[in-house]
Design a protein around this motif. Structure first.
Motif, PDB file in Angstrom:
ATOM      1  N   ASP A  10       0.818  -1.212   0.000  1.00 27.98           N
ATOM      2  CA  ASP A  10       0.000   0.000   0.000  1.00 27.98           C
ATOM      3  C   ASP A  10       0.850   1.259   0.000  1.00 27.98           C
ATOM      4  O   ASP A  10       0.315   2.367  -0.089  1.00 27.98           O
ATOM      5  N   THR A  11       2.160   1.102   0.089  1.00 31.05           N
ATOM      6  CA  THR A  11       3.083   2.239   0.091  1.00 31.05           C
ATOM      7  C   THR A  11       3.278   2.743  -1.334  1.00 31.05           C
ATOM      8  O   THR A  11       3.572   1.944  -2.238  1.00 31.05           O
ATOM      9  N   PRO A  12       3.119   4.046  -1.593  1.00 30.98           N
ATOM     10  CA  PRO A  12       3.436   4.576  -2.924  1.00 30.98           C
ATOM     11  C   PRO A  12       4.873   4.227  -3.309  1.00 30.98           C
ATOM     12  O   PRO A  12       5.807   4.532  -2.565  1.00 30.98           O
ATOM     13  N   LEU A  13       5.019   3.579  -4.458  1.00 31.70           N
ATOM     14  CA  LEU A  13       6.322   3.026  -4.846  1.00 31.70           C
ATOM     15  C   LEU A  13       6.785   3.588  -6.177  1.00 31.70           C
ATOM     16  O   LEU A  13       6.104   3.458  -7.189  1.00 31.70           O
ATOM     17  N   LEU A  14       7.958   4.206  -6.169  1.00 31.10           N
ATOM     18  CA  LEU A  14       8.616   4.655  -7.395  1.00 31.10           C
ATOM     19  C   LEU A  14       9.635   3.596  -7.785  1.00 31.10           C
ATOM     20  O   LEU A  14      10.462   3.178  -6.966  1.00 31.10           O
ATOM     21  N   ILE A  15       9.592   3.153  -9.040  1.00 24.85           N
ATOM     22  CA  ILE A  15      10.460   2.088  -9.537  1.00 24.85           C
ATOM     23  C   ILE A  15      11.455   2.688 -10.526  1.00 24.85           C
ATOM     24  O   ILE A  15      11.058   3.215 -11.575  1.00 24.85           O
ATOM     25  N   LEU A  16      12.747   2.640 -10.201  1.00 27.29           N
ATOM     26  CA  LEU A  16      13.805   3.154 -11.071  1.00 27.29           C
ATOM     27  C   LEU A  16      14.616   1.982 -11.596  1.00 27.29           C
ATOM     28  O   LEU A  16      15.041   1.122 -10.822  1.00 27.29           O
ATOM     29  N   HIS A  17      14.842   1.958 -12.914  1.00 32.59           N
ATOM     30  CA  HIS A  17      15.587   0.829 -13.476  1.00 32.59           C
ATOM     31  C   HIS A  17      16.285   1.244 -14.771  1.00 32.59           C
ATOM     32  O   HIS A  17      15.790   2.081 -15.530  1.00 32.59           O
ATOM     33  N   SER A  18      17.444   0.640 -15.018  1.00 29.99           N
ATOM     34  CA  SER A  18      18.229   0.918 -16.228  1.00 29.99           C
ATOM     35  C   SER A  18      17.857  -0.044 -17.345  1.00 29.99           C
ATOM     36  O   SER A  18      17.686  -1.246 -17.111  1.00 29.99           O
ATOM     37  N   LYS A  46      -2.676  -0.023  -7.281  1.00 30.34           N
ATOM     38  CA  LYS A  46      -1.745   0.578  -6.324  1.00 30.34           C
ATOM     39  C   LYS A  46      -1.125   1.857  -6.893  1.00 30.34           C
ATOM     40  O   LYS A  46      -1.165   2.119  -8.097  1.00 30.34           O
ATOM     41  N   VAL A  47      -0.525   2.659  -6.006  1.00 33.44           N
ATOM     42  CA  VAL A  47       0.164   3.881  -6.424  1.00 33.44           C
ATOM     43  C   VAL A  47       1.600   3.529  -6.785  1.00 33.44           C
ATOM     44  O   VAL A  47       2.396   3.151  -5.914  1.00 33.44           O
ATOM     45  N   ALA A  48       1.921   3.617  -8.048  1.00 38.94           N
ATOM     46  CA  ALA A  48       3.264   3.258  -8.513  1.00 38.94           C
ATOM     47  C   ALA A  48       3.595   4.019  -9.792  1.00 38.94           C
ATOM     48  O   ALA A  48       2.709   4.263 -10.620  1.00 38.94           O
ATOM     49  N   GLU A  49       4.853   4.385  -9.928  1.00 37.38           N
ATOM     50  CA  GLU A  49       5.356   4.972 -11.164  1.00 37.38           C
ATOM     51  C   GLU A  49       6.678   4.294 -11.514  1.00 37.38           C
ATOM     52  O   GLU A  49       7.356   3.731 -10.645  1.00 37.38           O
ATOM     53  N   PHE A  50       7.027   4.360 -12.783  1.00 30.89           N
ATOM     54  CA  PHE A  50       8.153   3.599 -13.317  1.00 30.89           C
ATOM     55  C   PHE A  50       8.993   4.532 -14.173  1.00 30.89           C
ATOM     56  O   PHE A  50       8.483   5.136 -15.124  1.00 30.89           O
ATOM     57  N   VAL A  51      10.275   4.692 -13.847  1.00 26.99           N
ATOM     58  CA  VAL A  51      11.190   5.524 -14.625  1.00 26.99           C
ATOM     59  C   VAL A  51      12.299   4.647 -15.174  1.00 26.99           C
ATOM     60  O   VAL A  51      13.003   3.967 -14.423  1.00 26.99           O
ATOM     61  N   ARG A  52      12.447   4.682 -16.511  1.00 28.86           N
ATOM     62  CA  ARG A  52      13.444   3.858 -17.195  1.00 28.86           C
ATOM     63  C   ARG A  52      14.601   4.760 -17.654  1.00 28.86           C
ATOM     64  O   ARG A  52      14.374   5.820 -18.227  1.00 28.86           O
ATOM     65  N   PHE A  53      15.834   4.300 -17.413  1.00 24.18           N
ATOM     66  CA  PHE A  53      17.013   5.091 -17.742  1.00 24.18           C
ATOM     67  C   PHE A  53      17.724   4.475 -18.955  1.00 24.18           C
ATOM     68  O   PHE A  53      18.235   3.352 -18.861  1.00 24.18           O
ATOM     69  N   PRO A  54      17.784   5.193 -20.070  1.00 23.85           N
ATOM     70  CA  PRO A  54      18.414   4.644 -21.282  1.00 23.85           C
ATOM     71  C   PRO A  54      19.928   4.598 -21.159  1.00 23.85           C
ATOM     72  O   PRO A  54      20.531   5.285 -20.314  1.00 23.85           O
ATOM     73  N   GLN A  55      20.544   3.748 -21.979  1.00 20.35           N
ATOM     74  CA  GLN A  55      22.009   3.671 -22.087  1.00 20.35           C
ATOM     75  C   GLN A  55      22.678   3.492 -20.726  1.00 20.35           C
ATOM     76  O   GLN A  55      23.767   4.004 -20.478  1.00 20.35           O
ATOM     77  N   SER A  56      22.020   2.743 -19.849  1.00 16.02           N
ATOM     78  CA  SER A  56      22.532   2.579 -18.487  1.00 16.02           C
ATOM     79  C   SER A  56      22.485   1.123 -18.084  1.00 16.02           C
ATOM     80  O   SER A  56      21.578   0.384 -18.470  1.00 16.02           O
ATOM     81  N   ASP A  57      23.474   0.714 -17.257  1.00 16.96           N
ATOM     82  CA  ASP A  57      23.514  -0.652 -16.759  1.00 16.96           C
ATOM     83  C   ASP A  57      23.284  -0.668 -15.257  1.00 16.96           C
ATOM     84  O   ASP A  57      22.756   0.293 -14.687  1.00 16.96           O
ATOM     85  N   HIS A  58      23.691  -1.725 -14.597  1.00 18.33           N
ATOM     86  CA  HIS A  58      23.417  -1.895 -13.166  1.00 18.33           C
ATOM     87  C   HIS A  58      24.119  -0.831 -12.319  1.00 18.33           C
ATOM     88  O   HIS A  58      23.726  -0.592 -11.182  1.00 18.33           O
ATOM     89  N   ASN A  59      25.147  -0.202 -12.868  1.00 16.80           N
ATOM     90  CA  ASN A  59      25.960   0.740 -12.093  1.00 16.80           C
ATOM     91  C   ASN A  59      25.593   2.197 -12.342  1.00 16.80           C
ATOM     92  O   ASN A  59      26.437   3.080 -12.168  1.00 16.80           O
TER      93      ASN A  59
END
Length: 656
Positions: A587-595, A618-631
């Motif tokens: 139930d926690t608003p969750l922001l998802i960041l991923h490369s 649920k409250v969630a948003e998703f931000v995708r980062f281009p040209q990026s890896d795990h680091n």
């Protein structure tokens, strides 16, 4: 002048001072200084020279490039290094008396590592080649169309590298400085790592695994090779990682660092010494219950390369040890005596030691200092700063000093730190963010961490602890998370939260946030699926589903077994430890960041979690980062690192 708190754009103001290397006469040294360039959106580094007699510092390399791993020739008249000034890392050498650096190699896939021959007339190096290819072979440039890739092994991709070439292997070659002619030393269809060259030039130590299928083989055999006859002697051949090899000054002893798989990848690293006189190997650090090396995490340091060990003339060995949040320099003798050479509450992330053992060069960071180069007298501990690269920044900025936190989680003692908000005023209440590190076999430490300082500067308290699974607190402690994900580690983190809430009245218990990356992202997902105490969460490069992780991560098929004691033959256990199973409870608003190019925790982990949460309302948003890896958070494109921090701050501002 009144100092200000740390800001996001201070990423571009601080400099990373790393990789100190003494000259053979111990009267000069070089360091690598790296900074982020906002305009070009790149990282640039340069070699700086220090005259230890006058303490004069002079920049030796220039330009928009990265340089790394400088090494002196045996006579001290030349310095070799790697540089990407022609896109891929190639080998360069410059005369220490002055002049422009000269490029020695034009390897198609670049140079991976190198070592001087003691004659100073040639340099050994490693690089990737196709089977049957030589370092001097050249292919005509031609238009290439995309081709299918046939995969026959499970180890076919790697984070930061992508899909691995199926017919390329790391080989060892040698370049003649006078003619720049290159010859191959190895050619077998298997990867070779160049580990060390003896001081007489007659022996190499090479790492090579000759097994045809190494999918389930995790050995890294070290082979001693006679450079003239190519006769081989096996130094070590067992499951685990072994490397960082160094000959003693007289070449009798060969030291290396390694860890077997007794506790899988949670096994603490040790220092081993092989005696060429009798063929026996001793473990020098078996009496220390802490890992050799640097296990502290940071988002500031770039190219923090440190030797595994350094020998002195009287056959003492120096090495790093990660213990209780510190990374300290330790010394050992061959008769088993071991003692610390540096103090507590700091991060020694680079070092070299004078041949006579009288002094050490150290690059050191603390929680409130990005780091500089120091000279320390071994006998007295007296220390002198040799560089001031971050001095002007520290005159105008005031990082927040953390306070140590120590508490009991059941019968387990846990250690961590608490940052107060930069604008803290007695009597006011502030939100608190819990930060969780990755690994899980790493550790938060007494080192400068930009992200934590930015959170404090934006009015948040920050709690960061080392739960079970973290390095630096014993073999039992670091092994304690395996097979227990989401249980003991979860208890340790929540017990730390309870401890500071009980002790610190300024924390508003109704405004709690949680975030972390990699394993820390897994734990963030797990926490919000098991408690509603947090009002906002940001999960980064996370794991949400161990079943799919098994098949999509570059390490999934063995990491899952090592960490959860389960594979696809036991999908029920994988699913039991998967945060996705508990999505209905989030139930926690969750922001998802991923490369986008994360091969360690592939982005499908984020996609599954996001779509599931949205489908559940649920409250969630998703931000995708281009040209990026795990680091991304450590070495990603500068503008994307800025964007990531803004996303984190923005989410907590919205919900806390």
């Amino acid at each position: 002048m009144e100092k200000r708190p740390v800001g996001i754009n201070d990423l571009f103001e601080t400099k990373s001072v790393t990789n100190p290397v003494l000259s053979p006469n111990d009267e000069e040294a070089v360091v690598v200084v790296t900074e982020m360039n906002k305009e070009d959106n790149e990282y640039y580094s340069a070699i700086h020279h220090i005259d230890l007699r006058t303490q004069n510092v002079t920049q030796w390399t220039f330009g928009k490039q990265k340089v790394s791993v400088p090494k002196w020739s045996a006579d001290g008249k030349m310095l070799a290094f790697l540089s990407n000034r022609t896109e891929k890392n190639q080998l360069y050498v410059l005369q220490t008396a002055g002049g422009e650096a000269r490029q020695l190699t034009e390897c198609k896939n670049g140079v991976g590592s190198f070592e001087w021959a003691p004659s100073g007339q040639k340099i050994w190096f490693s690089g990737s080649l196709k089977t049957g290819e030589t370092f001097v072979s050249k292919e005509e440039a031609k238009k290439e169309f995309p081709q299918p890739v046939r995969v026959t092994k499970m180890k076919y991709k790697a984070d930061g590298a992508g899909i691995l070439p199926q017919d390329e292997f790391a080989q060892i070659g040698c370049v003649d400085l006078a003619t720049c002619s290159v010859t191959n030393f190895t050619s077998e269809p298997c990867d070779h790592s160049l580990e060390a060259v003896s001081h007489d030039g007659e022996q190499l130590v090479v790492g090579v695994n000759r097994k045809e299928n190494d999918d389930q083989d995790f050995s890294s055999p070290l082979i001693l090779i006679d450079t003239a006859t190519k006769e081989e002697t096996v130094l070590v051949d067992e499951q685990g990682y072994f490397g960082d090899v160094y000959f003693s000054k007289d070449d009798r002893y060969i030291a290396y660092v390694g860890a077997d798989l007794t506790f899988k990848n949670a096994t603490q690293a040790e220092v081993f010494v092989y005696d060429q006189a009798n063929g026996l190997t001793m473990n020098l650090t078996t009496g220390i219950d802490a890992p050799v090396g640097d296990d502290s995490i940071s988002d500031h340091l770039q190219q923090a390369v440190a030797p595994g060990v350094v020998w002195t003339e009287d056959e003492q060995l120096y090495f790093q040890l990660s213990v209780m949040g510190d990374v300290r320099l330790y010394a050992a003798t061959l008769d088993g005596a071991i003692y610390p050479a540096t103090g507590e509450d700091e991060h020694v992330h680079g070092y070299d030691v004078a041949s006579n053992g009288e002094f050490a060069l150290l690059t050191v960071s603390t929680a409130t200092h990005p780091g500089e180069l120091y000279l320390q007298t071994i006998a007295t501990g007296e220390r002198t700063a040799l560089t001031t690269f971050n001095e002007n920044w520290l005159k105008k900025v005031q990082p927040v000093a953390p306070q140590a936190v120590q508490y009991m989680s059941g019968a387990t003692e846990v250690h961590g730190w608490l940052l107060k908000p930069a604008d803290y005023e007695e009597g006011k209440q502030y939100p608190l963010i819990v930060e969780i590190h990755g690994g899980p076999h790493a550790m938060y430490g007494n080192t400068y961490f930009h992200e934590l300082q930015v959170l404090a500067a934006n009015g948040y308290g920050v709690l960061y602890v080392n739960p079970r699974g973290s390095h630096g607190y014993s073999q039992v402690f670091v092994d304690g998370v395996r097979g227990d994900y989401g249980v003991g580690d979860y208890e340790d983190i929540m017990a730390g939260l309870d401890e500071v809430l009980a002790q610190e009245s300024w924390i508003d218990s109704d405004r709690l946030g949680v975030t972390g990356g990699s394993y820390g992202g897994f734990m963030t997902n797990w926490i919000v699926g098991h408690t509603n105490r947090f009002k906002a969460a940001v999960t980064q490069r996370s794991i949400s589903n161990w079943i799919s992780f098994f098949g999509v991560s570059d390490i999934g098929y063995y990491f899952s077994d090592w960490q959860l004691n389960a594979d696809m033959r036991d999908a029920d256990t994988l699913w039991k430890h998967s945060p996705l199973k508990y999505a209905k409870q989030i139930d926690t608003p969750l922001l998802i960041l991923h490369s986008e190019n994360d091969f360690r925790c592939p982005i499908e982990q984020a996609e599954q979690l996001f779509i599931t949460l949205k489908d559940l309302g649920k409250v969630a948003e998703f931000v995708r980062f281009p040209q990026s890896d795990h680091n991304l958070s450590r070495t990603g494109k500068p503008n994307l690192r800025v964007a990531r921090l803004k996303e984190i701050i923005g989410w907590f501002e919205r919900y806390l």
